[in-house]
Write a protein that holds these residues in place. Structure first.
Motif, PDB file in Angstrom:
ATOM      1  N   CYS A   1       0.842  -1.205   0.000  1.00 43.52           N
ATOM      2  CA  CYS A   1       0.000   0.000   0.000  1.00 43.52           C
ATOM      3  C   CYS A   1       0.877   1.256   0.000  1.00 43.52           C
ATOM      4  O   CYS A   1       0.585   2.226  -0.709  1.00 43.52           O
ATOM      5  CB  CYS A   1      -0.916   0.022   1.219  1.00 43.52           C
ATOM      6  SG  CYS A   1      -2.195  -1.232   1.219  1.00 43.52           S
TER       7      CYS A   1
ATOM      8  N   GLN B   1       0.951   4.004  -2.736  1.00 44.17           N
ATOM      9  CA  GLN B   1       0.667   5.384  -2.339  1.00 44.17           C
ATOM     10  C   GLN B   1       1.739   6.325  -2.865  1.00 44.17           C
ATOM     11  O   GLN B   1       1.442   7.402  -3.387  1.00 44.17           O
ATOM     12  CB  GLN B   1       0.578   5.486  -0.819  1.00 44.17           C
ATOM     13  CG  GLN B   1       0.241   6.891  -0.321  1.00 44.17           C
ATOM     14  CD  GLN B   1       0.199   6.954   1.199  1.00 44.17           C
ATOM     15  OE1 GLN B   1       0.977   6.303   1.884  1.00 44.17           O
ATOM     16  NE2 GLN B   1      -0.719   7.728   1.731  1.00 44.17           N
TER      17      GLN B   1
ATOM     18  N   ASN C   1      -7.030  -0.260   6.878  1.00 45.93           N
ATOM     19  CA  ASN C   1      -6.188  -0.386   5.693  1.00 45.93           C
ATOM     20  C   ASN C   1      -6.878  -1.235   4.626  1.00 45.93           C
ATOM     21  O   ASN C   1      -6.847  -0.898   3.435  1.00 45.93           O
ATOM     22  CB  ASN C   1      -4.847  -1.028   6.060  1.00 45.93           C
ATOM     23  CG  ASN C   1      -3.959  -0.118   6.873  1.00 45.93           C
ATOM     24  OD1 ASN C   1      -4.058   1.100   6.796  1.00 45.93           O
ATOM     25  ND2 ASN C   1      -3.071  -0.707   7.660  1.00 45.93           N
TER      26      ASN C   1
ATOM     27  N   TYR D   1     -10.073  -1.767   4.197  1.00 45.65           N
ATOM     28  CA  TYR D   1     -11.198  -1.006   3.643  1.00 45.65           C
ATOM     29  C   TYR D   1     -10.715  -0.048   2.559  1.00 45.65           C
ATOM     30  O   TYR D   1     -11.288   0.000   1.454  1.00 45.65           O
ATOM     31  CB  TYR D   1     -11.871  -0.227   4.772  1.00 45.65           C
ATOM     32  CG  TYR D   1     -13.059   0.618   4.341  1.00 45.65           C
ATOM     33  CD1 TYR D   1     -14.358   0.190   4.584  1.00 45.65           C
ATOM     34  CD2 TYR D   1     -12.885   1.854   3.712  1.00 45.65           C
ATOM     35  CE1 TYR D   1     -15.453   0.962   4.203  1.00 45.65           C
ATOM     36  CE2 TYR D   1     -13.964   2.619   3.321  1.00 45.65           C
ATOM     37  CZ  TYR D   1     -15.247   2.173   3.580  1.00 45.65           C
ATOM     38  OH  TYR D   1     -16.316   2.947   3.186  1.00 45.65           O
ATOM     39  N   ASN D   2      -9.688   0.701   2.855  1.00 47.73           N
ATOM     40  CA  ASN D   2      -9.218   1.713   1.904  1.00 47.73           C
ATOM     41  C   ASN D   2      -8.665   1.090   0.629  1.00 47.73           C
ATOM     42  O   ASN D   2      -8.902   1.593  -0.479  1.00 47.73           O
ATOM     43  CB  ASN D   2      -8.170   2.604   2.568  1.00 47.73           C
ATOM     44  CG  ASN D   2      -8.778   3.533   3.601  1.00 47.73           C
ATOM     45  OD1 ASN D   2      -9.980   3.766   3.629  1.00 47.73           O
ATOM     46  ND2 ASN D   2      -7.940   4.065   4.478  1.00 47.73           N
TER      47      ASN D   2
ATOM     48  N   THR E   1     -11.526  -0.271  -1.460  1.00 51.68           N
ATOM     49  CA  THR E   1     -12.177   0.813  -2.200  1.00 51.68           C
ATOM     50  C   THR E   1     -11.441   1.078  -3.509  1.00 51.68           C
ATOM     51  O   THR E   1     -12.057   1.157  -4.587  1.00 51.68           O
ATOM     52  CB  THR E   1     -12.202   2.101  -1.352  1.00 51.68           C
ATOM     53  OG1 THR E   1     -13.003   1.895  -0.188  1.00 51.68           O
ATOM     54  CG2 THR E   1     -12.796   3.259  -2.151  1.00 51.68           C
TER      55      THR E   1
ATOM     56  N   GLU F   1     -16.885  -1.410   7.806  1.00 51.06           N
ATOM     57  CA  GLU F   1     -17.092  -0.148   8.519  1.00 51.06           C
ATOM     58  C   GLU F   1     -18.107  -0.282   9.640  1.00 51.06           C
ATOM     59  O   GLU F   1     -17.819   0.057  10.800  1.00 51.06           O
ATOM     60  CB  GLU F   1     -17.540   0.948   7.552  1.00 51.06           C
ATOM     61  CG  GLU F   1     -17.795   2.280   8.256  1.00 51.06           C
ATOM     62  CD  GLU F   1     -18.169   3.411   7.316  1.00 51.06           C
ATOM     63  OE1 GLU F   1     -18.292   4.556   7.800  1.00 51.06           O
ATOM     64  OE2 GLU F   1     -18.334   3.152   6.106  1.00 51.06           O
TER      65      GLU F   1
ATOM     66  N   LEU G   1     -11.332   6.484   6.849  1.00 42.79           N
ATOM     67  CA  LEU G   1     -11.927   5.605   5.839  1.00 42.79           C
ATOM     68  C   LEU G   1     -12.223   6.398   4.569  1.00 42.79           C
ATOM     69  O   LEU G   1     -12.822   7.470   4.620  1.00 42.79           O
ATOM     70  CB  LEU G   1     -13.210   4.962   6.370  1.00 42.79           C
ATOM     71  CG  LEU G   1     -13.036   4.061   7.590  1.00 42.79           C
ATOM     72  CD1 LEU G   1     -14.384   3.499   8.024  1.00 42.79           C
ATOM     73  CD2 LEU G   1     -12.050   2.928   7.305  1.00 42.79           C
ATOM     74  N   VAL G   2     -11.811   5.846   3.443  1.00 43.75           N
ATOM     75  CA  VAL G   2     -11.881   6.554   2.166  1.00 43.75           C
ATOM     76  C   VAL G   2     -12.906   5.887   1.255  1.00 43.75           C
ATOM     77  O   VAL G   2     -12.807   4.699   0.970  1.00 43.75           O
ATOM     78  CB  VAL G   2     -10.503   6.562   1.473  1.00 43.75           C
ATOM     79  CG1 VAL G   2     -10.569   7.277   0.134  1.00 43.75           C
ATOM     80  CG2 VAL G   2      -9.467   7.216   2.378  1.00 43.75           C
ATOM     81  N   CYS G   3     -13.885   6.684   0.813  1.00 43.12           N
ATOM     82  CA  CYS G   3     -14.958   6.144  -0.024  1.00 43.12           C
ATOM     83  C   CYS G   3     -14.726   6.369  -1.502  1.00 43.12           C
ATOM     84  O   CYS G   3     -15.546   5.980  -2.334  1.00 43.12           O
ATOM     85  CB  CYS G   3     -16.299   6.746   0.394  1.00 43.12           C
ATOM     86  SG  CYS G   3     -16.430   8.519   0.052  1.00 43.12           S
TER      87      CYS G   3
ATOM     88  N   CYS H   1     -14.119  12.843   0.747  1.00 38.54           N
ATOM     89  CA  CYS H   1     -13.626  11.866   1.718  1.00 38.54           C
ATOM     90  C   CYS H   1     -12.299  12.321   2.307  1.00 38.54           C
ATOM     91  O   CYS H   1     -11.591  13.146   1.723  1.00 38.54           O
ATOM     92  CB  CYS H   1     -13.415  10.517   1.033  1.00 38.54           C
ATOM     93  SG  CYS H   1     -14.945   9.650   0.641  1.00 38.54           S
TER      94      CYS H   1
ATOM     95  N   ILE I   1      -6.106   9.542   1.934  1.00 37.55           N
ATOM     96  CA  ILE I   1      -5.699   8.157   2.139  1.00 37.55           C
ATOM     97  C   ILE I   1      -4.402   8.115   2.934  1.00 37.55           C
ATOM     98  O   ILE I   1      -3.442   8.802   2.611  1.00 37.55           O
ATOM     99  CB  ILE I   1      -5.510   7.442   0.793  1.00 37.55           C
ATOM    100  CG1 ILE I   1      -6.837   7.378   0.037  1.00 37.55           C
ATOM    101  CG2 ILE I   1      -4.951   6.030   0.995  1.00 37.55           C
ATOM    102  CD1 ILE I   1      -6.703   6.861  -1.380  1.00 37.55           C
TER     103      ILE I   1
END
Length: 292
Positions: free
Chosen positions: A48, A52, A103, A105-106, A109, A148, A190-192, A197, A200
């Motif tokens: 990640c 990133q 982590n 979750y993001n 997404t 979430e 949390l990033v949607c 949002c 990250i």
């Protein structure tokens, strides 16, 4: 596979029949040795961080979905997510569990958005996005909403419903945080996939408090303003206000704890809350995709 894991897989197969359209994005086979969940999480975390640094803006506000989807680095990440299917997460501490699911979750997404192609304009254009896409973890299917609301919010109902994500008897309840373990600052992490949002970031159990405190300070400094007797803030505080406090005053006093002493908002907001006379309004949420 352990009996619990096998039963979980059976339950999820039944769920997929009852709820067609669920997409498990890590359905590949894992041929390596099964490692502890933290080891898996740390490996994925390193990937990640690499992603990133290459495809996500330095401030975390945008993602280059077109290039990330075509990269060998992302393909390796997708391959590695298969190991999550065998992860043992029942032994994680609450902090470890929060970092793990935040982590995951993001990255889920981003993974899900990449599968939809580079021309998507808004996450809301994708039907049932938060329920439709998920990872198999520890033998169970977890959608974004499951992670979430079912795990990180201790199975509290989604703001749009009055029904918990996990019904009684759902084997995933074993992994839910306890109510007193819920940290409302997850809403700053949390990033949607939308422009409104939070940025990250990647979290670990070791840097959890430092990282989440920084995320809370950054988000509140940028998303809370005072104009006269009116407090203007992110729509997130409207949807999840009760996670921060049961009254508007409690919400504002909680926000004050997140603001840095150098924040230009802290002094006027403190005076306004202490006066007991204030109004709250919420910004329009920008659901446009956070292209970077």
């Amino acid at each position: 596979m352990a009996v619990a894991g096998f039963l979980g897989r059976v339950a999820d197969k039944v769920s997929s029949v009852l709820h067609p359209g669920q997409v498990t994005l890590n359905d590949g086979e894992w041929t390596g040795e099964t490692r502890p969940a933290l080891a898996i999480s740390e490996s994925l975390q390193k990937m990640c961080l690499a992603l990133q640094g290459t495809f996500i803006r330095e401030d975390g506000s945008g993602v280059n979905y077109r290039e990330i989807g075509q990269s060998d680095m992302f393909k390796e990440y997708v391959k590695s997510t298969a190991e999550l299917r065998h992860a043992v997460i029942s032994t994680l501490t609450p902090v470890e569990k929060k970092a793990f699911f935040m982590n995951t979750y993001n990255m889920l997404t981003i993974h899900a958005l990449v599968t939809q192609g580079p021309d998507v304009k808004s996450v809301r254009d994708i039907p049932r996005f938060w329920r439709r896409f998920g990872y198999e973890i520890a033998g169970h299917y977890f959608s974004l909403d499951d992670m979430e609301h079912g795990i990180l919010r201790a199975n509290r109902p989604h703001p749009a419903t009055q029904t918990p994500l996990f019904s009684s008897g759902d084997p995933r309840l074993e992994f839910s945080l306890k109510d007193e373990e819920v940290d409302p600052r997850i809403h700053f992490a949390l990033v949607c996939g939308s422009k409104s949002c939070p940025p990250i970031r990647v979290y670990s159990a070791r840097n959890f408090e430092f990282g989440l405190s920084g995320a809370a300070k950054n988000f509140c400094n940028n998303e809370v303003t005072v104009e006269g007797h009116k407090v203007i803030m992110s729509k997130i505080f409207d949807w999840y206000g009760h996670d921060f406090g049961n009254t508007k005053e409690a919400l504002l006093r909680r926000i004050l704890t997140f603001l840095g002493d150098d924040s230009p908002v802290k002094e006027p907001l403190t005076k306004l809350v202490d006066s007991g006379s204030f109004d709250i309004s919420f910004k329009t949420y920008d659901w446009s995709l956070n292209h970077g």
